[in-house]
Write a protein that holds these residues in place. Structure first.
Motif, PDB file in Angstrom:
ATOM      1  N   LEU A  68       0.820  -1.204   0.000  1.00 52.82           N
ATOM      2  CA  LEU A  68       0.000   0.000   0.000  1.00 52.82           C
ATOM      3  C   LEU A  68       0.862   1.265   0.000  1.00 52.82           C
ATOM      4  CD1 LEU A  68      -2.874  -0.999   2.461  1.00 52.82           C
ATOM      5  CD2 LEU A  68      -2.977  -0.812  -0.027  1.00 52.82           C
ATOM      6  N   ALA A  69       1.977   1.227   0.696  1.00 55.61           N
ATOM      7  CA  ALA A  69       2.898   2.364   0.679  1.00 55.61           C
ATOM      8  C   ALA A  69       3.527   2.515  -0.700  1.00 55.61           C
ATOM      9  CB  ALA A  69       3.974   2.193   1.747  1.00 55.61           C
ATOM     10  N   ALA A  70       3.877   1.382  -1.325  1.00 58.94           N
ATOM     11  CA  ALA A  70       4.426   1.426  -2.685  1.00 58.94           C
ATOM     12  C   ALA A  70       3.405   2.019  -3.648  1.00 58.94           C
ATOM     13  CB  ALA A  70       4.820   0.021  -3.132  1.00 58.94           C
ATOM     14  N   ALA A  71       2.138   1.647  -3.476  1.00 60.83           N
ATOM     15  CA  ALA A  71       1.087   2.213  -4.323  1.00 60.83           C
ATOM     16  C   ALA A  71       0.992   3.724  -4.132  1.00 60.83           C
ATOM     17  CB  ALA A  71      -0.258   1.549  -4.003  1.00 60.83           C
ATOM     18  N   GLY A  72       1.134   4.192  -2.904  1.00 60.11           N
ATOM     19  CA  GLY A  72       1.104   5.633  -2.642  1.00 60.11           C
ATOM     20  C   GLY A  72       2.247   6.361  -3.316  1.00 60.11           C
ATOM     21  N   LEU A  73       3.436   5.766  -3.291  1.00 61.70           N
ATOM     22  CA  LEU A  73       4.598   6.386  -3.937  1.00 61.70           C
ATOM     23  C   LEU A  73       4.405   6.442  -5.449  1.00 61.70           C
ATOM     24  CD1 LEU A  73       7.463   7.505  -3.210  1.00 61.70           C
ATOM     25  CD2 LEU A  73       8.335   5.278  -3.947  1.00 61.70           C
ATOM     26  N   LEU A  74       3.919   5.361  -6.039  1.00 59.68           N
ATOM     27  CA  LEU A  74       3.671   5.332  -7.481  1.00 59.68           C
ATOM     28  C   LEU A  74       2.582   6.332  -7.865  1.00 59.68           C
ATOM     29  CD1 LEU A  74       3.767   1.457  -7.965  1.00 59.68           C
ATOM     30  CD2 LEU A  74       5.507   3.087  -8.703  1.00 59.68           C
ATOM     31  N   LEU A  75       1.598   6.499  -6.993  1.00 67.99           N
ATOM     32  CA  LEU A  75       0.523   7.459  -7.248  1.00 67.99           C
ATOM     33  C   LEU A  75       1.069   8.884  -7.293  1.00 67.99           C
ATOM     34  CD1 LEU A  75      -2.469   8.173  -7.554  1.00 67.99           C
ATOM     35  CD2 LEU A  75      -2.684   8.019  -5.060  1.00 67.99           C
ATOM     36  N   VAL A  76       1.960   9.220  -6.378  1.00 68.11           N
ATOM     37  CA  VAL A  76       2.562  10.559  -6.359  1.00 68.11           C
ATOM     38  C   VAL A  76       3.266  10.854  -7.684  1.00 68.11           C
ATOM     39  CG1 VAL A  76       4.379  11.955  -5.304  1.00 68.11           C
ATOM     40  CG2 VAL A  76       2.805  10.690  -3.857  1.00 68.11           C
TER      41      VAL A  76
END
Length: 297
Positions: A68-76
Motif C-alpha cells: 500500500l505504501a508502494a502504491a502511494g509512492l507510485l501514485l505521487v
C-alpha cells in the motif's frame, strides 16, 4: 473536524480552488512564448509523464515498501506539477512561462493517464486481486472536476474580469487558496498522525529520494541539452515537485484507501526539505555569479 470530512469534502473543494487560482494566472501569451521553444516543452513533459513513473518503480523495487505504501509512492509520481511548482519556479527566477505550460499540460493529461497507469500499478503490486481498483471513466470525471475544469474556469474568468480588478484581487486569491491548501494538509496530517510512518522509516526515505532524484533527473537532462539556466530551473522544479493534493484526493476519495494516501500526505510535507535546500542554493549562486559561470552558459 473528522478525517472523513477533511478528505472527502474539504480536500476536493480546496484543490479545485487552488487549480482555479492557477487558471486565473494563465494567459494565452504564456503559452505562445513557450511554444517558440517546443523542445523544452517536450522534454519537460516527457520527463514528467514517462521518466517519473519509472523512477518511482525503481525506488519500489529498491526499497522493501509495503504494497500500500508502494502504491502511494507510485501514485505521487503520476501527478506532476501543480501550483506549488509554479511558485518555486518564480522564487528561483526560473522560466515561469515554461513552468506554467508544463503544469497546464500535466493538468490536461493526468485525468486520462493516471487512472490507466495506476490500474496497471495496482495489478503489478498484487493489490487488484484483493478487490482494489480504480474505475477508469469515473476517475477521469472526478479528476476533470477538480483539476482541468477549474483551470479552464479560471482562465475564462480572467478574460471576463477587468484587468485592474484582477491585479488587486489575484494576489489575495492565490494567498487564500494557498493557505487553505496548507491548512487542509496540516489538518489531515494531524488527523492521521497515529497512522503515519515515523520520520525514521522506509516511507520517509522513499518520498525524500523520489523528490531528490527527480530533481536531479530534471536538472541533469536539461543541463546536458544545454538549455538556458532559467529553463533548467523550471524543468528541475516541474519534474521534482509533484501535486500531492491530487494524489491524496485519489487515495482518500476515489480509492477509499487512507493507507495509500499516507505516503502522498507525507510527501506533501517532506518534499519541501530538498526543494527549499535547492532553492537556497540557487539564490546563493545568483548572489555569487562568479562561482557559477559554467552553469549559465
Amino acid at each position: 473536524m473528522s478525517a472523513a470530512w477533511l478528505s472527502q469534502v474539504a480536500l476536493p473543494w480546496v484543490l479545485a480552488s487552488v487549480m482555479m487560482a492557477m487558471g486565473l494566472s494563465l494567459t494565452g501569451a504564456d503559452f505562445a512564448r513557450t511554444w517558440r521553444h517546443p523542445r523544452r516543452v517536450l522534454l519537460g513533459t516527457g520527463l514528467q509523464m514517462l521518466a517519473l513513473p519509472l523512477l518511482a518503480w525503481a525506488l519500489v523495487l529498491l526499497l522493501p515498501l509495503p504494497p500500500l505504501a508502494a502504491a502511494g509512492l507510485l501514485l505521487v509520481a503520476l501527478v506532476p506539477g501543480g501550483a506549488t511548482s509554479n511558485m518555486f519556479s518564480y522564487l528561483v527566477q526560473g522560466d515561469l512561462a515554461l513552468s506554467v505550460t508544463l503544469t497546464a499540460i500535466a493538468a490536461v493529461l493526468a485525468p486520462f493517464t493516471l487512472p490507466l497507469v495506476m490500474g496497471w500499478n495496482l495489478e503489478l503490486l498484487g493489490l487488484a486481486t484483493g478487490g482494489l481498483s480504480l474505475p477508469y471513466w469515473h476517475t477521469v470525471g472526478q479528476l476533470l472536476l477538480v483539476t482541468l475544469l477549474p483551470v479552464l474556469a479560471g482562465m475564462l474568468l480572467r478574460q471576463a474580469l477587468p484587468a485592474r480588478w484582477l491585479e488587486v484581487v489575484l494576489p489575495g486569491v492565490k494567498g487564500f487558496t494557498g493557505v487553505a491548501m496548507i491548512s487542509v494538509v496540516v489538518a489531515l496530517f494531524a488527523s492521521h498522525a497515529e497512522r503515519l510512518p515515523s520520520l525514521l522509516s522506509l516511507e520517509t526515505l522513499a518520498v525524500l529520494l523520489l523528490c531528490l532524484f527527480s530533481m536531479l533527473l530534471g536538472h541533469g537532462v536539461a543541463r546536458r541539452l544545454h538549455l538556458p539556466h532559467d529553463s533548467v530551473r523550471a524543468i528541475t522544479v516541474e519534474v521534482g515537485v509533484q501535486n500531492a493534493g491530487v494524489a491524496m484526493m485519489v487515495a482518500f476519495v476515489l480509492l477509499q484507501q487512507p493507507a495509500i494516501g499516507l505516503v502522498p500526505l507525507l510527501y506533501g510535507l517532506l518534499m519541501n526539505v530538498p526543494v527549499f535546500l535547492w532553492m537556497f542554493a540557487c539564490l546563493w549562486r545568483d548572489r555569487h555569479p562568479e562561482a557559477t559561470v559554467a552553469d549559465r552558459r
